[in-house]
Design a protein around this motif. Sequence first.
Motif, PDB file in Angstrom:
ATOM      1  N   ALA A 119       0.833  -1.207   0.000  1.00 11.00           N
ATOM      2  CA  ALA A 119       0.000   0.000   0.000  1.00 11.00           C
ATOM      3  C   ALA A 119       0.864   1.252   0.000  1.00 11.00           C
ATOM      4  N   VAL A 120       1.960   1.224   0.777  1.00  7.74           N
ATOM      5  CA  VAL A 120       2.897   2.354   0.786  1.00  7.74           C
ATOM      6  C   VAL A 120       3.473   2.573  -0.607  1.00  7.74           C
ATOM      7  N   ALA A 121       3.871   1.474  -1.261  1.00  7.73           N
ATOM      8  CA  ALA A 121       4.458   1.571  -2.595  1.00  7.73           C
ATOM      9  C   ALA A 121       3.455   2.148  -3.593  1.00  7.73           C
ATOM     10  N   GLU A 122       2.209   1.721  -3.530  1.00 10.26           N
ATOM     11  CA  GLU A 122       1.218   2.208  -4.484  1.00 10.26           C
ATOM     12  C   GLU A 122       0.942   3.694  -4.274  1.00 10.26           C
ATOM     13  N   ALA A 123       0.870   4.109  -3.001  1.00 12.54           N
ATOM     14  CA  ALA A 123       0.668   5.534  -2.722  1.00 12.54           C
ATOM     15  C   ALA A 123       1.881   6.343  -3.154  1.00 12.54           C
ATOM     16  N   GLY A 124       3.071   5.794  -2.914  1.00 13.58           N
ATOM     17  CA  GLY A 124       4.293   6.483  -3.315  1.00 13.58           C
ATOM     18  C   GLY A 124       4.425   6.588  -4.819  1.00 13.58           C
ATOM     19  N   ARG A 125       3.991   5.548  -5.537  1.00 13.04           N
ATOM     20  CA  ARG A 125       4.048   5.588  -6.998  1.00 13.04           C
ATOM     21  C   ARG A 125       3.236   6.768  -7.542  1.00 13.04           C
ATOM     22  N   LYS A 126       2.043   6.952  -7.017  1.00 15.86           N
ATOM     23  CA  LYS A 126       1.192   8.047  -7.483  1.00 15.86           C
ATOM     24  C   LYS A 126       1.863   9.398  -7.230  1.00 15.86           C
ATOM     25  N   ILE A 127       2.481   9.534  -6.068  1.00 14.12           N
ATOM     26  CA  ILE A 127       3.148  10.792  -5.730  1.00 14.12           C
ATOM     27  C   ILE A 127       4.322  11.062  -6.664  1.00 14.12           C
ATOM     28  N   LEU A 128       5.176  10.068  -6.846  1.00  3.93           N
ATOM     29  CA  LEU A 128       6.410  10.264  -7.611  1.00  3.93           C
ATOM     30  C   LEU A 128       6.171  10.335  -9.107  1.00  3.93           C
ATOM     31  N   ASP A 129       5.144   9.668  -9.589  1.00  5.74           N
ATOM     32  CA  ASP A 129       4.842   9.771 -11.015  1.00  5.74           C
ATOM     33  C   ASP A 129       4.220  11.120 -11.358  1.00  5.74           C
ATOM     34  N   GLU A 130       3.475  11.677 -10.423  1.00  2.00           N
ATOM     35  CA  GLU A 130       2.856  12.983 -10.673  1.00  2.00           C
ATOM     36  C   GLU A 130       3.847  14.116 -10.475  1.00  2.00           C
ATOM     37  N   HIS A 131       4.672  14.008  -9.420  1.00  2.00           N
ATOM     38  CA  HIS A 131       5.654  15.056  -9.124  1.00  2.00           C
ATOM     39  C   HIS A 131       6.971  14.396  -8.694  1.00  2.00           C
ATOM     40  N   PRO A 132       7.901  14.159  -9.617  1.00  2.00           N
ATOM     41  CA  PRO A 132       9.204  13.583  -9.237  1.00  2.00           C
ATOM     42  C   PRO A 132       9.851  14.395  -8.131  1.00  2.00           C
ATOM     43  N   GLN A 133      10.420  13.686  -7.152  1.00  2.00           N
ATOM     44  CA  GLN A 133      11.024  14.337  -5.987  1.00  2.00           C
ATOM     45  C   GLN A 133      11.884  13.326  -5.243  1.00  2.00           C
ATOM     46  N   GLY A 134      12.564  13.772  -4.200  1.00  2.00           N
ATOM     47  CA  GLY A 134      13.353  12.870  -3.382  1.00  2.00           C
ATOM     48  C   GLY A 134      12.458  11.919  -2.604  1.00  2.00           C
ATOM     49  N   THR A 135      12.992  10.744  -2.262  1.00  2.00           N
ATOM     50  CA  THR A 135      12.174   9.767  -1.540  1.00  2.00           C
ATOM     51  C   THR A 135      11.811  10.262  -0.145  1.00  2.00           C
ATOM     52  N   ALA A 136      12.707  11.019   0.489  1.00  2.00           N
ATOM     53  CA  ALA A 136      12.369  11.557   1.815  1.00  2.00           C
ATOM     54  C   ALA A 136      11.233  12.564   1.714  1.00  2.00           C
ATOM     55  N   ASP A 137      11.228  13.368   0.629  1.00  2.00           N
ATOM     56  CA  ASP A 137      10.139  14.331   0.420  1.00  2.00           C
ATOM     57  C   ASP A 137       8.821  13.590   0.195  1.00  2.00           C
ATOM     58  N   ALA A 138       8.870  12.513  -0.586  1.00  2.00           N
ATOM     59  CA  ALA A 138       7.665  11.714  -0.794  1.00  2.00           C
ATOM     60  C   ALA A 138       7.212  11.083   0.515  1.00  2.00           C
ATOM     61  N   GLY A 139       8.179  10.690   1.349  1.00  2.00           N
ATOM     62  CA  GLY A 139       7.850  10.127   2.651  1.00  2.00           C
ATOM     63  C   GLY A 139       7.078  11.094   3.530  1.00  2.00           C
ATOM     64  N   LYS A 140       7.394  12.381   3.422  1.00  2.00           N
ATOM     65  CA  LYS A 140       6.662  13.388   4.204  1.00  2.00           C
ATOM     66  C   LYS A 140       5.196  13.438   3.786  1.00  2.00           C
ATOM     67  N   GLN A 141       4.945  13.277   2.482  1.00  2.00           N
ATOM     68  CA  GLN A 141       3.552  13.271   2.019  1.00  2.00           C
ATOM     69  C   GLN A 141       2.828  11.987   2.438  1.00  2.00           C
ATOM     70  N   LEU A 142       3.584  10.899   2.515  1.00  2.00           N
ATOM     71  CA  LEU A 142       2.976   9.636   2.925  1.00  2.00           C
ATOM     72  C   LEU A 142       2.564   9.645   4.393  1.00  2.00           C
ATOM     73  N   LYS A 143       3.142  10.549   5.177  1.00  2.00           N
ATOM     74  CA  LYS A 143       2.766  10.625   6.590  1.00  2.00           C
ATOM     75  C   LYS A 143       1.299  11.023   6.761  1.00  2.00           C
ATOM     76  N   GLU A 144       0.715  11.604   5.713  1.00  2.00           N
ATOM     77  CA  GLU A 144      -0.715  11.926   5.768  1.00  2.00           C
ATOM     78  C   GLU A 144      -1.534  10.652   5.958  1.00  2.00           C
ATOM     79  N   PHE A 145      -1.048   9.555   5.401  1.00  2.00           N
ATOM     80  CA  PHE A 145      -1.754   8.275   5.491  1.00  2.00           C
ATOM     81  C   PHE A 145      -1.226   7.400   6.624  1.00  2.00           C
ATOM     82  N   TRP A 146       0.038   7.575   6.972  1.00  2.00           N
ATOM     83  CA  TRP A 146       0.661   6.800   8.048  1.00  2.00           C
ATOM     84  C   TRP A 146       1.348   7.763   9.020  1.00  2.00           C
ATOM     85  N   PRO A 147       0.566   8.532   9.773  1.00  2.00           N
ATOM     86  CA  PRO A 147       1.130   9.596  10.623  1.00  2.00           C
ATOM     87  C   PRO A 147       2.016   9.082  11.749  1.00  2.00           C
ATOM     88  N   ASP A 148       1.908   7.792  12.087  1.00  2.00           N
ATOM     89  CA  ASP A 148       2.709   7.258  13.176  1.00  2.00           C
ATOM     90  C   ASP A 148       4.083   6.780  12.700  1.00  2.00           C
TER      91      ASP A 148
END
Length: 346
Positions: A119-148
């Motif tokens: 699930a993390v990978a699928e959410a990350g794919r959508k983020i990185l395909d829409e807006h290429p960025q560093g993985t740590a930056d994408a991780g910050k956006q993923l915290k919206e879904f996994w805040p812990d």
Amino acid sequence: METLSQDALNRAVIERQMLRERADLSALATIERLVGIQAQEPKSPYIGLWTRLQHFQPQELEDLLISRYVVRILLMRGTIHLVSAADALALRPLTQLKLDRELQSGPFAKRLQGLDLDAVAEAGRKILDEHPQGTADAGKQLKEFWPDREHTVLGNALRNKLALVQLPPRGLWSKSGRAICTTLEAWLDQEQHAMPRERLVLRYLKAFGPATVMDAQQWSGLTKLAEVFDALRPQLVTFRNEAGKELFDLPDAPRPDPETPVPPRLLPEFDNILLAHADRRRVIADDRLGVVVGGKPTVLVDGYVVATWSIAKDGTVTVDYIDKLPKNKEKAVAEECDRLRHWIRT
């Protein structure tokens, strides 16, 4: 069964790696022949090509990166390699099992427990395909879904679960930037298709043989290759090394005389010739492996690592010898350093 000496194995891999005589090949053809070039350091592939090719200039590789004929991607042994686009699509699926194992046993394993990595990978794919960025930056956006979860942990999961390409200017000779990523499929607009493991072994032997099963596993990060070698046995020739271990090779591959002269060569950090065998003594003594692990560029004399080198901002190349060499050999190394300095300045 014929026994091949350490020097015989050395000369074979030196020949196949284009380190005895610089080849008249394109950068793309060379990258494919070598099954990729180690690329943790952005400028390493440029030095690796210069030391192997007659006419290579940095612009040639920059153009290949920008035009998407080659890519920087996590591959063999879980490290960044520079490979052709075609090889990226074919090799990356083979590495997934090893990268999944790293997530289960690596430094982030405990902090990933209980997480649905797919699930993390699928959410990350959508983020990185829409807006290429560093993985740590994408991780910050993923915290919206996994805040812990920590954003660095989520970003590391993306690094292993997705086939991520580092986009130019990362890897350019003139102005390498930070690692901005998107997925391989989005960058090339093609799907991955795994190379048959038999094909992988044959290409490995062409670039690095003769070799044992363990050598091929060390280079690739794959396991259970013995069954592949057995299936290929009718197509291969076999030898023994000095320790009595079975070596496999292509029948028509070059195996030069062990006394074949070899000129000095300057290798970049983590060059694959130093990492592609379980027994690395064919190129570097066991007690010198620390210089490779430490990321130091190395000097080959008579086919073996005898020194490290570095280059200053003004282009001065300094050699730090591990072994004391005869004056004529030090002179030959100095001449190779002069060639590098002239090449960089032009």
